[in-house]
Design a protein around this motif. Sequence first.
Motif, PDB file in Angstrom:
ATOM      1  N   LYS A 133      54.072  88.732-114.383  1.00  0.00           N
ATOM      2  CA  LYS A 133      55.019  89.765-114.807  1.00  0.00           C
ATOM      3  C   LYS A 133      56.098  89.987-113.745  1.00  0.00           C
ATOM      4  N   HIS A 134      55.695  89.938-112.489  1.00  0.00           N
ATOM      5  CA  HIS A 134      56.642  90.092-111.384  1.00  0.00           C
ATOM      6  C   HIS A 134      57.648  88.946-111.393  1.00  0.00           C
ATOM      7  N   LEU A 135      57.155  87.715-111.544  1.00  0.00           N
ATOM      8  CA  LEU A 135      58.029  86.546-111.611  1.00  0.00           C
ATOM      9  C   LEU A 135      59.031  86.675-112.754  1.00  0.00           C
ATOM     10  N   GLN A 136      58.547  87.056-113.923  1.00  0.00           N
ATOM     11  CA  GLN A 136      59.418  87.154-115.090  1.00  0.00           C
ATOM     12  C   GLN A 136      60.444  88.271-114.948  1.00  0.00           C
ATOM     13  N   PHE A 137      60.074  89.340-114.259  1.00  0.00           N
ATOM     14  CA  PHE A 137      61.010  90.428-114.001  1.00  0.00           C
ATOM     15  C   PHE A 137      62.161  89.940-113.122  1.00  0.00           C
ATOM     16  N   PHE A 138      61.818  89.252-112.027  1.00  0.00           N
ATOM     17  CA  PHE A 138      62.856  88.713-111.140  1.00  0.00           C
ATOM     18  C   PHE A 138      63.707  87.671-111.859  1.00  0.00           C
ATOM     19  N   TYR A 139      63.050  86.773-112.585  1.00  0.00           N
ATOM     20  CA  TYR A 139      63.737  85.688-113.298  1.00  0.00           C
ATOM     21  C   TYR A 139      64.721  86.254-114.325  1.00  0.00           C
ATOM     22  N   SER A 140      64.335  87.322-115.009  1.00  0.00           N
ATOM     23  CA  SER A 140      65.181  87.918-116.037  1.00  0.00           C
ATOM     24  C   SER A 140      66.414  88.598-115.460  1.00  0.00           C
ATOM     25  N   LEU A 141      66.251  89.217-114.287  1.00  0.00           N
ATOM     26  CA  LEU A 141      67.356  89.986-113.699  1.00  0.00           C
ATOM     27  C   LEU A 141      68.174  89.211-112.668  1.00  0.00           C
TER      28      LEU A 141
ATOM     29  N   ALA B  61      58.982  85.182 -99.300  1.00  0.00           N
ATOM     30  CA  ALA B  61      58.038  85.185 -98.179  1.00  0.00           C
ATOM     31  C   ALA B  61      57.477  86.582 -97.947  1.00  0.00           C
ATOM     32  N   GLN B  62      58.310  87.595 -98.066  1.00  0.00           N
ATOM     33  CA  GLN B  62      57.833  88.969 -97.892  1.00  0.00           C
ATOM     34  C   GLN B  62      56.874  89.372 -98.999  1.00  0.00           C
ATOM     35  N   GLU B  63      57.152  88.929-100.221  1.00  0.00           N
ATOM     36  CA  GLU B  63      56.248  89.253-101.321  1.00  0.00           C
ATOM     37  C   GLU B  63      54.881  88.591-101.130  1.00  0.00           C
ATOM     38  N   VAL B  64      54.890  87.341-100.652  1.00  0.00           N
ATOM     39  CA  VAL B  64      53.618  86.654-100.398  1.00  0.00           C
ATOM     40  C   VAL B  64      52.828  87.396 -99.326  1.00  0.00           C
ATOM     41  N   TYR B  65      53.503  87.778 -98.242  1.00  0.00           N
ATOM     42  CA  TYR B  65      52.844  88.548 -97.167  1.00  0.00           C
ATOM     43  C   TYR B  65      52.262  89.842 -97.726  1.00  0.00           C
ATOM     44  N   ARG B  66      53.050  90.547 -98.516  1.00  0.00           N
ATOM     45  CA  ARG B  66      52.606  91.847 -99.053  1.00  0.00           C
ATOM     46  C   ARG B  66      51.420  91.675 -99.990  1.00  0.00           C
ATOM     47  N   TYR B  67      51.469  90.674-100.872  1.00  0.00           N
ATOM     48  CA  TYR B  67      50.372  90.466-101.811  1.00  0.00           C
ATOM     49  C   TYR B  67      49.084  90.049-101.085  1.00  0.00           C
TER      50      TYR B  67
ATOM     51  N   TYR C   5      45.986  80.718-102.406  1.00  0.00           N
ATOM     52  CA  TYR C   5      45.160  81.914-102.249  1.00  0.00           C
ATOM     53  C   TYR C   5      45.340  82.966-103.345  1.00  0.00           C
ATOM     54  N   LEU C   6      46.457  82.926-104.070  1.00  0.00           N
ATOM     55  CA  LEU C   6      46.713  84.000-105.025  1.00  0.00           C
ATOM     56  C   LEU C   6      46.884  83.498-106.454  1.00  0.00           C
ATOM     57  N   HIS C   7      47.899  82.681-106.681  1.00  0.00           N
ATOM     58  CA  HIS C   7      48.183  82.275-108.060  1.00  0.00           C
ATOM     59  C   HIS C   7      49.115  81.075-108.049  1.00  0.00           C
ATOM     60  N   HIS C   8      48.848  80.111-108.933  1.00  0.00           N
ATOM     61  CA  HIS C   8      49.712  78.936-109.049  1.00  0.00           C
ATOM     62  C   HIS C   8      50.544  79.058-110.323  1.00  0.00           C
ATOM     63  N   PHE C   9      51.855  79.211-110.150  1.00  0.00           N
ATOM     64  CA  PHE C   9      52.730  79.376-111.304  1.00  0.00           C
ATOM     65  C   PHE C   9      52.880  78.061-112.076  1.00  0.00           C
TER      66      PHE C   9
ATOM     67  N   LYS D  38      44.348  98.585-108.539  1.00  0.00           N
ATOM     68  CA  LYS D  38      43.551  99.063-109.667  1.00  0.00           C
ATOM     69  C   LYS D  38      42.991  97.932-110.540  1.00  0.00           C
ATOM     70  N   THR D  39      43.631  96.748-110.542  1.00  0.00           N
ATOM     71  CA  THR D  39      43.309  95.708-111.514  1.00  0.00           C
ATOM     72  C   THR D  39      42.495  94.586-110.894  1.00  0.00           C
ATOM     73  N   LYS D  40      41.474  94.132-111.604  1.00  0.00           N
ATOM     74  CA  LYS D  40      40.678  92.994-111.142  1.00  0.00           C
ATOM     75  C   LYS D  40      41.355  91.676-111.497  1.00  0.00           C
ATOM     76  N   GLU D  41      41.939  91.579-112.675  1.00  0.00           N
ATOM     77  CA  GLU D  41      42.640  90.373-113.097  1.00  0.00           C
ATOM     78  C   GLU D  41      44.098  90.484-112.656  1.00  0.00           C
ATOM     79  N   LYS D  42      44.446  89.795-111.576  1.00  0.00           N
ATOM     80  CA  LYS D  42      45.739  90.007-110.935  1.00  0.00           C
ATOM     81  C   LYS D  42      46.804  88.983-111.338  1.00  0.00           C
ATOM     82  N   SER D  43      46.414  87.867-111.944  1.00  0.00           N
ATOM     83  CA  SER D  43      47.377  86.828-112.298  1.00  0.00           C
ATOM     84  C   SER D  43      48.462  87.356-113.226  1.00  0.00           C
ATOM     85  N   GLU D  44      48.076  88.243-114.127  1.00  0.00           N
ATOM     86  CA  GLU D  44      49.043  88.820-115.059  1.00  0.00           C
ATOM     87  C   GLU D  44      50.120  89.619-114.312  1.00  0.00           C
ATOM     88  N   ILE D  45      49.725  90.281-113.233  1.00  0.00           N
ATOM     89  CA  ILE D  45      50.685  91.060-112.436  1.00  0.00           C
ATOM     90  C   ILE D  45      51.680  90.133-111.751  1.00  0.00           C
ATOM     91  N   TYR D  46      51.180  89.027-111.172  1.00  0.00           N
ATOM     92  CA  TYR D  46      52.072  88.075-110.509  1.00  0.00           C
ATOM     93  C   TYR D  46      53.063  87.466-111.503  1.00  0.00           C
TER      94      TYR D  46
END
Length: 413
Positions: free
Chosen positions: A75-83, A122-128, A190-194, A65-73
């Motif tokens: 947020k995903h990183l921060q979710f994993f990092y927090s938990l 690796a699976q997340e990169v493949y999926r994204y 190809y996607l986002h540089h953290f 749904k979103t054109k600006e995808k960096s925010e999603i990546y």
Amino acid sequence: MRNSLESIFTRGISIVSKFLLVGLLAKLLNLEDYGSFQLISYFIMISTTIFGLEYYNISNRDIVKTKEKSEIYTKHLQFFYSLSPILFIIQVLVFLGLFPKELITIRTIIFIVIIGICDYFAQEVYRYLMINKQYRKGNIQLIYKSVFFIIIIAIYLTFFKKLDFDRLLILLLISYLLLFIFAYNSFSIYLHHFSISEFKFLSFKKLKNILSVLSPFLLLILFIKGIEFTDKFLIGKILGLEEAGIYSFLFSMASVMGVFVMSGFYIIYLPQLLNNFKNNMLEFKSDFRKFSILTIGSSIVLAFLIVVGSPIVFDLVGKPILLDNLELLYLLLGGFVLYNAALIPHLFLYVCLDEKIISLIMGIALLINLSLNFFLIPKFGVNGAGYSFLITYAIIFSFKSTRAIVIWRKLVV
């Protein structure tokens, strides 16, 4: 269709690699070591699920749904990092609860945690990559995962000839560290540089909101993985590691069908169906029918090919005892035909946001599966797990199809 064909070709490489790996290890290892390694492999899949917490179920929709995808990546990183601290503890507790005592060592736990993180990323990169329709780049990641381990084993055998469980675990760790490096490189390009600044803990309120949305998926994955993996660990505990090796080998052969459909069709049609469900119902119906036909057709063809090719595989691995378990292979193939067939109503229910009903169905199926396994494994040995698998997915297919038909008549026809 071209993307599906390319994914099928890539999955073909992956399937051949998997058969080579399964056959090579079954030939080189005794059945006890092979069973031990397979239990480790299955737990790595569980580990990946624990780290992911099924976050992809909400991020898939956001990416579409979103054109600006960096925010999603981010947020995903921060979710994993927090938990992550809690997830590490959960993973260790699950490991201690599932494994036979002879496999429980600190070294094994550390290796599995590291491998689990590498495999998850690796699976997340493949999926994204796939959800962003960068199919070729995603398929290349899949090839990396398929061939790295085989290449490393081949190099090792060139110099040392002999392979046992402990050395195999070290080689597995090396292959996943390589996979992580290549996956991170692809993600950055190809996607986002953290950046370091993005490594932040989410507030308790944000975590709570995300977990609230994920709760149906968390229950669902608990039920799915319970059905998928408890039989192997119950066999290891009740019957022994050799029997776990026999069951795992035949399950690996049959599971090719499920992996093929998931990566060859499901991941391709998912973003299209999500997008067309709200915007173009005629296109949605056309794509859904194509997915259904491809899923059923490929499952039947693959089941036939595995039946025809199985004697050759058994002969190559040099384990005559496997020929005594052909009935188990047939039970598992029948179960995976139903497993793939159940993906058709499952995908429709997922697109319709019917997660609660999906979770309810899988929860009931898990209870049935556990009951069957506890009763049938002691009574029929490894075949008991095959009967349980087949019956469970017959029930799942029936329940999901019934629910999907009801919704289809309301929303589509």
